[in-house]
Design a protein around this motif. Sequence first.
Motif, PDB file in Angstrom:
ATOM      1  N   GLU A  61       0.853  -1.190   0.000  1.00 12.35           N
ATOM      2  CA  GLU A  61       0.000   0.000   0.000  1.00 12.35           C
ATOM      3  C   GLU A  61       0.887   1.238   0.000  1.00 12.35           C
ATOM      4  OE1 GLU A  61      -2.948  -0.169   3.135  1.00 12.35           O
ATOM      5  OE2 GLU A  61      -2.839  -2.353   3.061  1.00 12.35           O
ATOM      6  N   PHE A  62       0.593   2.152  -0.904  1.00 14.23           N
ATOM      7  CA  PHE A  62       1.338   3.394  -1.022  1.00 14.23           C
ATOM      8  C   PHE A  62       0.450   4.542  -0.559  1.00 14.23           C
ATOM      9  CE2 PHE A  62       2.651   0.612  -4.556  1.00 14.23           C
ATOM     10  CZ  PHE A  62       3.976   0.418  -4.212  1.00 14.23           C
ATOM     11  N   SER A  63       1.011   5.434   0.238  1.00 15.52           N
ATOM     12  CA  SER A  63       0.262   6.614   0.677  1.00 15.52           C
ATOM     13  C   SER A  63       1.221   7.787   0.819  1.00 15.52           C
ATOM     14  CB  SER A  63      -0.459   6.345   2.003  1.00 15.52           C
ATOM     15  OG  SER A  63       0.471   6.060   3.021  1.00 15.52           O
ATOM     16  N   VAL A  64       0.641   8.967   0.900  1.00 16.07           N
ATOM     17  CA  VAL A  64       1.434  10.170   1.106  1.00 16.07           C
ATOM     18  C   VAL A  64       0.732  11.028   2.154  1.00 16.07           C
ATOM     19  CG1 VAL A  64       0.373  11.480  -0.789  1.00 16.07           C
ATOM     20  CG2 VAL A  64       2.682  12.032  -0.044  1.00 16.07           C
ATOM     21  N   THR A  65       1.523  11.556   3.077  1.00 17.92           N
ATOM     22  CA  THR A  65       1.010  12.460   4.095  1.00 17.92           C
ATOM     23  C   THR A  65       1.417  13.873   3.698  1.00 17.92           C
ATOM     24  OG1 THR A  65       1.172  10.766   5.791  1.00 17.92           O
ATOM     25  CG2 THR A  65       1.031  13.041   6.552  1.00 17.92           C
ATOM     26  N   GLU A  66       0.438  14.743   3.644  1.00 18.36           N
ATOM     27  CA  GLU A  66       0.695  16.121   3.223  1.00 18.36           C
ATOM     28  C   GLU A  66       1.590  16.829   4.224  1.00 18.36           C
ATOM     29  OE1 GLU A  66      -3.089  17.976   2.612  1.00 18.36           O
ATOM     30  OE2 GLU A  66      -3.672  16.510   1.113  1.00 18.36           O
ATOM     31  N   GLY A  67       2.432  17.668   3.724  1.00 16.73           N
ATOM     32  CA  GLY A  67       3.340  18.451   4.540  1.00 16.73           C
ATOM     33  C   GLY A  67       4.445  18.997   3.669  1.00 16.73           C
ATOM     34  N   VAL A  68       5.373  19.670   4.302  1.00 13.11           N
ATOM     35  CA  VAL A  68       6.515  20.207   3.569  1.00 13.11           C
ATOM     36  C   VAL A  68       7.772  19.650   4.216  1.00 13.11           C
ATOM     37  CG1 VAL A  68       7.741  22.283   2.848  1.00 13.11           C
ATOM     38  CG2 VAL A  68       5.252  22.308   3.041  1.00 13.11           C
ATOM     39  N   PRO A  69       8.424  18.702   3.634  1.00 11.70           N
ATOM     40  CA  PRO A  69       8.035  18.006   2.406  1.00 11.70           C
ATOM     41  C   PRO A  69       6.965  16.956   2.701  1.00 11.70           C
ATOM     42  CG  PRO A  69      10.047  17.039   3.238  1.00 11.70           C
ATOM     43  CD  PRO A  69       9.700  18.182   4.170  1.00 11.70           C
ATOM     44  N   PRO A  70       6.278  16.473   1.669  1.00 10.98           N
ATOM     45  CA  PRO A  70       5.307  15.398   1.881  1.00 10.98           C
ATOM     46  C   PRO A  70       6.044  14.124   2.309  1.00 10.98           C
ATOM     47  CG  PRO A  70       5.543  15.893  -0.456  1.00 10.98           C
ATOM     48  CD  PRO A  70       6.355  16.896   0.280  1.00 10.98           C
ATOM     49  N   VAL A  71       5.357  13.269   3.055  1.00  9.14           N
ATOM     50  CA  VAL A  71       5.941  12.016   3.523  1.00  9.14           C
ATOM     51  C   VAL A  71       5.362  10.881   2.687  1.00  9.14           C
ATOM     52  CG1 VAL A  71       6.177  10.443   5.476  1.00  9.14           C
ATOM     53  CG2 VAL A  71       6.240  12.917   5.853  1.00  9.14           C
ATOM     54  N   PHE A  72       6.238  10.147   2.034  1.00  6.55           N
ATOM     55  CA  PHE A  72       5.851   9.001   1.206  1.00  6.55           C
ATOM     56  C   PHE A  72       5.959   7.759   2.066  1.00  6.55           C
ATOM     57  CE2 PHE A  72       7.292   6.150  -2.530  1.00  6.55           C
ATOM     58  CZ  PHE A  72       6.002   5.703  -2.726  1.00  6.55           C
ATOM     59  N   GLU A  73       4.853   7.030   2.206  1.00  8.86           N
ATOM     60  CA  GLU A  73       4.844   5.827   3.033  1.00  8.86           C
ATOM     61  C   GLU A  73       4.466   4.615   2.198  1.00  8.86           C
ATOM     62  OE1 GLU A  73       3.302   6.906   7.297  1.00  8.86           O
ATOM     63  OE2 GLU A  73       2.022   7.860   5.777  1.00  8.86           O
ATOM     64  N   THR A  74       5.117   3.516   2.497  1.00  7.74           N
ATOM     65  CA  THR A  74       4.798   2.245   1.856  1.00  7.74           C
ATOM     66  C   THR A  74       4.636   1.214   2.954  1.00  7.74           C
ATOM     67  OG1 THR A  74       6.146   2.848  -0.052  1.00  7.74           O
ATOM     68  CG2 THR A  74       5.565   0.539   0.180  1.00  7.74           C
ATOM     69  N   CYS A  75       3.542   0.487   2.912  1.00  7.00           N
ATOM     70  CA  CYS A  75       3.276  -0.556   3.900  1.00  7.00           C
ATOM     71  C   CYS A  75       3.139  -1.881   3.164  1.00  7.00           C
ATOM     72  CB  CYS A  75       1.996  -0.231   4.664  1.00  7.00           C
ATOM     73  SG  CYS A  75       1.596  -1.464   5.915  1.00  7.00           S
ATOM     74  N   ILE A  76       3.934  -2.857   3.569  1.00  6.47           N
ATOM     75  CA  ILE A  76       3.865  -4.189   2.967  1.00  6.47           C
ATOM     76  C   ILE A  76       3.337  -5.130   4.035  1.00  6.47           C
ATOM     77  CG2 ILE A  76       5.156  -6.067   1.889  1.00  6.47           C
ATOM     78  CD1 ILE A  76       7.172  -3.906   0.981  1.00  6.47           C
ATOM     79  N   ARG A  77       2.244  -5.821   3.713  1.00  2.40           N
ATOM     80  CA  ARG A  77       1.608  -6.724   4.668  1.00  2.40           C
ATOM     81  C   ARG A  77       1.502  -8.119   4.066  1.00  2.40           C
ATOM     82  NH1 ARG A  77      -1.765  -3.155   8.246  1.00  2.40           N
ATOM     83  NH2 ARG A  77      -1.549  -1.132   7.288  1.00  2.40           N
ATOM     84  N   ASP A  78       1.567  -9.105   4.946  1.00  2.00           N
ATOM     85  CA  ASP A  78       1.309 -10.478   4.526  1.00  2.00           C
ATOM     86  C   ASP A  78       0.665 -11.215   5.687  1.00  2.00           C
ATOM     87  OD1 ASP A  78       3.286 -11.865   6.214  1.00  2.00           O
ATOM     88  OD2 ASP A  78       4.788 -10.991   4.900  1.00  2.00           O
TER      89      ASP A  78
END
Length: 115
Positions: A61-78
């Motif tokens: 799952e890819f997501s981004v949290t708004e901000g300066v700079p934006p935070v790019f998050e990746t979550c890998i689940r199994d």
Amino acid sequence: MTRALLKTELAGESDVVLARQRVWQIAGLLGFDAQDQTRIATAISEIARNAFQYAGRGAVEFSVTEGVPPVFETCIRDQGPGIENVRAILDGQYLSRTGWAWEYSAPGASWIISE
């Protein structure tokens, strides 16, 4: 505010490749340079490959949290059996039965991202 961007299932090797391609593209759209895009994609690819290899399937799952700079998050689940000796693995002190796996990919992914 965190925005979900994309979720991709990990049910085959081609899905691992797709996850790598998508993370590279998203990182580029967020302004990461080509070298950082490659580092991020390599790290995520290694962890995604482990999720598929050891659990048989998973999701990225890819997501981004708004901000300066934006935070790019990746979550890998199994839904695998879990990982024993996580600390030893991340410290590079664990050797798997195969001689290849977490002792390379988890610490390697961490090292790639921190560089």
